[in-house]
Design a protein around this motif. Structure first.
Motif, short mmCIF file in Angstrom:
data_model
loop_
_atom_site.label_atom_id
_atom_site.label_comp_id
_atom_site.label_asym_id
_atom_site.label_seq_id
_atom_site.Cartn_x
_atom_site.Cartn_y
_atom_site.Cartn_z
N GLU A 110 9.34 -42.28 -17.65
CA GLU A 110 8.05 -41.52 -17.28
C GLU A 110 7.59 -42.54 -16.38
O GLU A 110 6.98 -42.05 -15.24
CB GLU A 110 6.89 -41.59 -17.75
N ALA A 144 -0.05 -33.52 -19.93
CA ALA A 144 1.37 -33.75 -19.41
C ALA A 144 1.49 -32.44 -18.53
O ALA A 144 1.28 -31.44 -18.77
CB ALA A 144 2.17 -33.67 -20.27
N GLY A 185 3.06 -29.59 -16.80
CA GLY A 185 3.74 -28.59 -17.18
C GLY A 185 3.96 -27.51 -15.85
O GLY A 185 4.10 -28.32 -14.69
N GLN A 243 5.20 -27.77 -25.28
CA GLN A 243 5.02 -28.46 -24.15
C GLN A 243 5.77 -29.35 -23.96
O GLN A 243 6.25 -30.07 -22.88
CB GLN A 243 3.35 -29.59 -24.72
N LEU A 272 7.18 -30.01 -20.31
CA LEU A 272 7.23 -31.56 -19.02
C LEU A 272 8.85 -32.48 -18.38
O LEU A 272 8.87 -32.74 -17.93
CB LEU A 272 6.93 -32.75 -20.83
N ARG A 277 9.67 -32.63 -15.55
CA ARG A 277 10.17 -33.87 -14.55
C ARG A 277 11.67 -33.80 -13.79
O ARG A 277 12.15 -34.59 -12.86
CB ARG A 277 10.10 -35.12 -16.32
#
Length: 421
Positions: free
Chosen positions: A197, A274, A276, A307, A311, A315
């Motif tokens: 992350e 987070a 999206g 979710q 993510l 990413r």
């Protein structure tokens, strides 16, 4: 450490058992000597010095009953038979052989235990026959069967219980080791997740900030307006990076004083969910501001994504566009999200730049490893490599989510996005 504790427990148990056996040996010898001072029944002679020596020997043999149960039983039984043959009262030394039979039944095989029980019964019958004139043979035969049978049954049950306890202790030890191993594995996985992350957040935003800072410094004397736009982009990227890092730190901060375990301060919990797919447009805007002509195209009917999967897609696109900024320079980049019946495909393609050398080999850096690990969580795959026509391509394929999964945000129609049915 646990092996050391196990050895200490074993050593302590051995000393404790030796102490118990010593007390038993001394107790049986003392009880036999006291019982021998009484007047024996008719037909048996009083115990003299030889009888006292035999009684002490029968009791002392019990010291080794845990080390050599069969040998201790045989020795105590032989001394008992000799005691009876000398004309002494058999009851005086009957307990040590019975205890030896109990130990054999608890620690040895069924066949060996049965043989020892038969020996005790035969010795009891032999004692009755030695003084048949003053003995009731039916009572002697009943005692010869009942006493060894009871000791045999109790000994076998005690042996099974001890074996179950040993297995339970071993399973408990293995479970403790497995729990420690699972804890170490979970800690390692959590560290990898945090590192991934942080890499995604820092690499992307710092790349944008670095490029925009170079642009602002270069055009500041000649084009203040463009320099101001670059500074605005730097401010937005740094603010978003700080927000994402702050959200990660809030999630990691557990067990605060005055709060239940796993809860966070409500003042720190307003950072939102987070990232999206609904944040892809701001991501593309930052990339465009850094000099890359980025476009996005959505093919098919968008399906609700959980979710975590949303993510993952965000990413991967973020990392791919960050690599475009770092390795391709000012160029064109196309992002395609394709929704199919059984899969979701994300493709990020850049056209490369003549100012930068073509990437002909791929080194598994943190970015590619992070994308691959994220895809594996949801059963997907990531492929990355140079294109035959030039440039670079990153392709993510994920299985379509189940209908019961929790949906996340989706890219909305807007600048740089085209939908096809």
């Amino acid at each position: 450490m646990h092996a050391g504790f196990g050895f200490l427990d074993h050593l302590t148990g051995r000393y404790r058992s030796l102490a118990v056996d010593s007390l038993l040996a001394v107790g049986y010898a003392g009880a036999g000597l006291l019982l021998g001072q009484e007047q024996p029944p008719a037909g048996w002679q009083p115990m003299d010095g030889l009888g006292a020596v035999l009684t002490v020997l029968v009791g002392l043999v019990l010291l080794a009953r845990r080390i050599a149960p069969v040998g201790v039983f045989a020795t105590s039984g032989a001394l008992w038979i000799l005691f009876i043959a000398c004309g002494y009262w058999p009851v005086i030394n009957s307990m040590p052989p019975l205890l030896g039979l109990y130990t054999v039944a608890a620690t040895r095989s069924l066949r060996t235990s049965l043989v020892c029980a038969v020996v005790v019964a035969g010795t009891w019958v032999y004692a009755g026959l030695s003084n048949a004139a003053n003995s009731s043979m039916p009572t002697v035969f009943a005692q010869a069967v009942l006493f060894p049978a009871v000791v045999f049954v109790v000994g076998r049950g005690s042996g099974r219980l001890a074996e179950r306890n040993r297995q339970f202790a071993e399973l408990t030890f293995q479970l403790r080791r497995q729990q420690e191993e699972n804890a170490r594995r979970a800690l390692t996985e959590e560290r990898v997740r945090i590192a991934r992350e942080l890499h995604d957040v820092v690499a992307h935003h710092m790349s944008v900030i670095s490029l925009q800072a170079g642009v602002a410094s270069y055009v500041f004397p000649t084009n203040p307006e463009l320099s101001r736009q670059a500074l605005d982009t730097i401010a937005g990227a740094s603010r978003e990076a700080l927000e994402e890092m702050r959200r990660m730190l809030v999630l990691l901060r557990v067990g605060q004083e005055g709060l239940p375990e796993g809860r966070v301060d409500p003042d720190d919990a307003d950072d939102g969910p987070a990232p999206g797919l609904d944040l892809l447009d701001p991501l593309l805007e930052r990339v465009r501001g850094a000099g890359v002509q980025a476009t996005m195209k959505v093919v098919g009917s968008p399906a609700p994504l959980p979710q975590g999967m949303a993510l993952c897609v965000y990413r991967v696109i973020q990392e791919a566009l960050t690599n475009v900024l770092k390795h391709a320079g000012p160029t064109r980049a196309n992002v395609t999200i394709r929704y199919e019946a059984r899969s979701i495909e994300v493709c990020v393609i850049d056209e490369g730049s003549a100012k930068f050398p073509p990437r002909t080999s791929i080194r598994p850096g943190h970015g590619l490893i992070g994308m691959t690990e994220r895809a594996k969580i949801y059963g997907g795959t990531v492929t990355a490599g140079p294109r035959a026509l030039g440039g670079f391509e990153v392709r993510l394929v994920l299985p379509a989510p189940a209908t019961g999964d929790r949906p996340a945000g989706h890219p909305a129609s807007g600048h740089g996005q085209v939908r096809h049915r």
